[in-house]
Design a protein around this motif. Structure first.
Motif, PDB file in Angstrom:
ATOM      1  N   VAL A 199      -7.963   0.151  -6.224  1.00 30.71           N
ATOM      2  CA  VAL A 199      -7.589   1.518  -5.870  1.00 30.71           C
ATOM      3  C   VAL A 199      -8.839   2.383  -5.741  1.00 30.71           C
ATOM      4  O   VAL A 199      -9.683   2.412  -6.642  1.00 30.71           O
ATOM      5  CB  VAL A 199      -6.649   2.131  -6.933  1.00 30.71           C
ATOM      6  CG1 VAL A 199      -6.199   3.525  -6.499  1.00 30.71           C
ATOM      7  CG2 VAL A 199      -5.446   1.231  -7.168  1.00 30.71           C
TER       8      VAL A 199
ATOM      9  N   ILE B  79       0.698   3.601  -9.242  1.00 27.07           N
ATOM     10  CA  ILE B  79       0.285   2.260  -8.816  1.00 27.07           C
ATOM     11  C   ILE B  79       0.283   1.274  -9.967  1.00 27.07           C
ATOM     12  O   ILE B  79       0.820   0.165  -9.847  1.00 27.07           O
ATOM     13  CB  ILE B  79      -1.099   2.328  -8.130  1.00 27.07           C
ATOM     14  CG1 ILE B  79      -0.973   2.993  -6.755  1.00 27.07           C
ATOM     15  CG2 ILE B  79      -1.722   0.932  -7.992  1.00 27.07           C
ATOM     16  CD1 ILE B  79      -2.284   3.353  -6.099  1.00 27.07           C
TER      17      ILE B  79
ATOM     18  N   ASP C 153       0.879  -1.169   0.000  1.00 24.27           N
ATOM     19  CA  ASP C 153       0.000   0.000   0.000  1.00 24.27           C
ATOM     20  C   ASP C 153       0.915   1.217   0.000  1.00 24.27           C
ATOM     21  O   ASP C 153       1.558   1.510   1.008  1.00 24.27           O
ATOM     22  CB  ASP C 153      -0.908   0.010   1.232  1.00 24.27           C
ATOM     23  CG  ASP C 153      -1.877   1.188   1.238  1.00 24.27           C
ATOM     24  OD1 ASP C 153      -1.713   2.098   0.418  1.00 24.27           O
ATOM     25  OD2 ASP C 153      -2.794   1.196   2.084  1.00 24.27           O
TER      26      ASP C 153
ATOM     27  N   ALA D 249      -5.029   0.320  -2.225  1.00 25.65           N
ATOM     28  CA  ALA D 249      -4.715   1.670  -1.747  1.00 25.65           C
ATOM     29  C   ALA D 249      -5.930   2.581  -1.808  1.00 25.65           C
ATOM     30  O   ALA D 249      -6.820   2.405  -2.645  1.00 25.65           O
ATOM     31  CB  ALA D 249      -3.577   2.264  -2.583  1.00 25.65           C
ATOM     32  N   ASN D 250      -5.915   3.552  -0.906  1.00 26.76           N
ATOM     33  CA  ASN D 250      -6.906   4.627  -0.890  1.00 26.76           C
ATOM     34  C   ASN D 250      -6.126   5.944  -0.829  1.00 26.76           C
ATOM     35  O   ASN D 250      -5.923   6.508   0.242  1.00 26.76           O
ATOM     36  CB  ASN D 250      -7.837   4.483   0.314  1.00 26.76           C
ATOM     37  CG  ASN D 250      -8.930   5.542   0.335  1.00 26.76           C
ATOM     38  OD1 ASN D 250      -8.987   6.419  -0.516  1.00 26.76           O
ATOM     39  ND2 ASN D 250      -9.800   5.473   1.332  1.00 26.76           N
TER      40      ASN D 250
ATOM     41  N   LEU E 101      -2.505   7.105  -9.073  1.00 27.45           N
ATOM     42  CA  LEU E 101      -3.058   6.075  -9.940  1.00 27.45           C
ATOM     43  C   LEU E 101      -2.019   5.585 -10.943  1.00 27.45           C
ATOM     44  O   LEU E 101      -1.818   4.377 -11.111  1.00 27.45           O
ATOM     45  CB  LEU E 101      -4.297   6.608 -10.666  1.00 27.45           C
ATOM     46  CG  LEU E 101      -5.059   5.606 -11.532  1.00 27.45           C
ATOM     47  CD1 LEU E 101      -5.514   4.413 -10.701  1.00 27.45           C
ATOM     48  CD2 LEU E 101      -6.255   6.273 -12.200  1.00 27.45           C
TER      49      LEU E 101
END
Length: 466
Positions: free
Chosen positions: A301, A285, A165, A251-252, A282
């Protein structure tokens, strides 16, 4: 004394220290320092045990401010004598408590906690974290616990897969991923467990949240060696761990904020220059997923609505992502799911890294959990039951046969015709016609005429009096 009673005392101290000017974030920090030293003591870290016991020997002796001075000295020594992870945990550590009696009560409460009965302690620290992170002052937004568990269940991390993360916050996603692997993929064993924990990593830029993530990992018996404090966009983060690629990313990322450093835009993950933080996360990732022959590297995500339809950099990033990844599912989450932290409308992108660099996405399924859904808030939080139909659709053997009006599919060509927007899949809001069915138009008309006649008679009587 049972943990339940001790935890109740800790909540009482929470309220008492508030009255003394200790902020919620400061109380969370105090608890984190003490829990960390207590856990290190239980793990037979000699200098932690020696300093902790020496401090407790002075509790109740009436030395007052000297106790506070000795406690701050201990925090300083933990920074100086610890390895690099704990050194950063205790960086510039200092207590904000100014009343020795409150410090004594806090120290004794932590000392009396039974870490062999860990579930109650974990629950206390979870609730404390959510209560203490005031959205107006901390700038943080925490992922609802149920959403974390749902995403982990659907991503289904496997043994020996490297999970990450990049903006780990409280480390909730990785904790849930670790518990999932333990439950479904391996038999329990101390050596086995130690090997598994090395597969989970995270990075957090906020020092308070970094401490929270470390405590969450320690409470769940996880390694903290792969939790880093620093900027994920730097070539090296604070602990010096080089950027790498992963099998699983959950992930956030932050919903707001901007990047203004031109140096970030020369990185290999930067497909297009943008100052929008969520769009940069984004593209970071999907470039951080491994290219596997089985196309099994995958991510979930959380992103805001604007990332779905941004027509500038967002469009270029979506196009590049659909080339490099199979973006197979987008979940449109309901309103209010992140309250009280933010009212921003959010979604979850599910995608797998492709083997090729072109046209990896063939079709995308959308699930609408937003239209005609309850209004969620702190007092009416989302629960697992709200996700059941989506989970069934997501895990269906044949997605085309799913009979759910909230479940829709768009081919890559259909998305291209819509200017590569992801702002799709919301069904039309239903109109409740039940009241209309009960209305008799004839009776309604007669009633209107009757009321008009009475109004006319009233007007005439007023005129006559004048």
């Amino acid at each position: 004394m049972k943990n339940k009673e001790i935890i109740q005392r800790l909540w009482s101290l929470f309220n008492l220290l508030r009255d003394e000017g200790i902020t919620d974030g400061q109380y969370l920090t105090e608890i984190s320092y003490m829990l960390c030293i207590k856990i290190m003591k239980e793990k037979n870290m000699m200098y932690a045990e020696e300093m902790w016991n020496e401090l407790l020997n002075h509790v109740g002796t009436g030395i007052g401010k000297e106790l506070i001075r000795r406690y701050n000295w201990m925090l300083q020594m933990m920074e100086e004598r610890s390895d690099k992870e704990l050194k950063h945990f205790f960086y510039m550590a200092r207590s904000d408590i100014r009343e020795a009696r409150y410090l004594e009560m806090l120290l004794m409460s932590i000392e009396e906690l039974d870490l062999n009965n860990i579930d109650g302690v974990i629950e206390f620290y979870d609730v404390l974290t959510y209560r203490c992170l005031n959205p107006r002052t901390s700038g943080q937004h925490l992922t609802p616990l149920v959403l974390s568990k749902v995403l982990v269940e659907l991503i289904a991390p496997q043994r020996e897969e490297e999970c990450n993360d990049p903006v780990c916050g409280s480390f909730r996603f990785m904790v849930d991923a670790y518990e999932y692997v333990r439950k479904y993929n391996v038999e329990e064993g101390e050596q086995e467990q130690s090997m598994i924990t090395q597969c989970f990593s995270g990075t957090e830029i906020n020092p308070l949240m970094y401490r929270v993530s470390v405590i969450h990992a320690l409470l769940h018996g996880m390694s903290i060696h792969n939790i880093c404090c620093g900027n994920i966009f730097e070539e090296k983060n604070t602990l010096g761990i080089q950027r790498k690629q992963y099998d699983v990313i959950i992930a956030n990322p932050p919903m707001g904020g901007r990047i203004d450093n031109d140096a970030y835009w020369n990185k290999d993950w930067c497909r297009v220059h943008t100052s929008d933080l969520s769009l940069n996360f984004l593209q970071y990732i999907y470039h951080s997923l491994k290219v596997r022959q089985d196309e099994g590297a995958r991510a979930a995500v959380v992103i805001p609505d604007v990332a779905l339809f941004d027509s500038g950099a967002g469009k270029v990033i979506r196009q590049d992502m659909m080339d490099k990844c199979n973006v197979h599912t987008i979940l449109r989450l309901p309103r209010g799911i992140l309250l009280p932290y933010t009212s921003v409308l959010i979604n979850v992108l599910f995608f797998n890294r492709g083997k090729e660099e072109k046209e990896s996405t063939k079709e995308i399924y959308f699930y609408d959990m937003r239209t005609d859904m309850p209004k969620f808030s702190m007092t009416n939080p989302v629960n697992y039951g709200h996700f059941k139909k989506f989970i069934q659709a997501y895990q269906a053997d044949d997605r085309r046969k799913v009979l759910d009006e909230r479940w829709t599919c768009y081919t890559r060509e259909e998305i291209r015709q819509r200017e590569d927007t992801f702002d799709l899949g919301l069904i039309k809001k239903k109109i409740d016609l039940s009241l209309e069915k009960e209305i008799d138009p004839v009776k309604t008309g007669i009633n209107i005429v009757f009321q008009l006649k009475k109004a006319a008679e009233l007007i005439e009587s007023v005129i006559e009096e004048l």
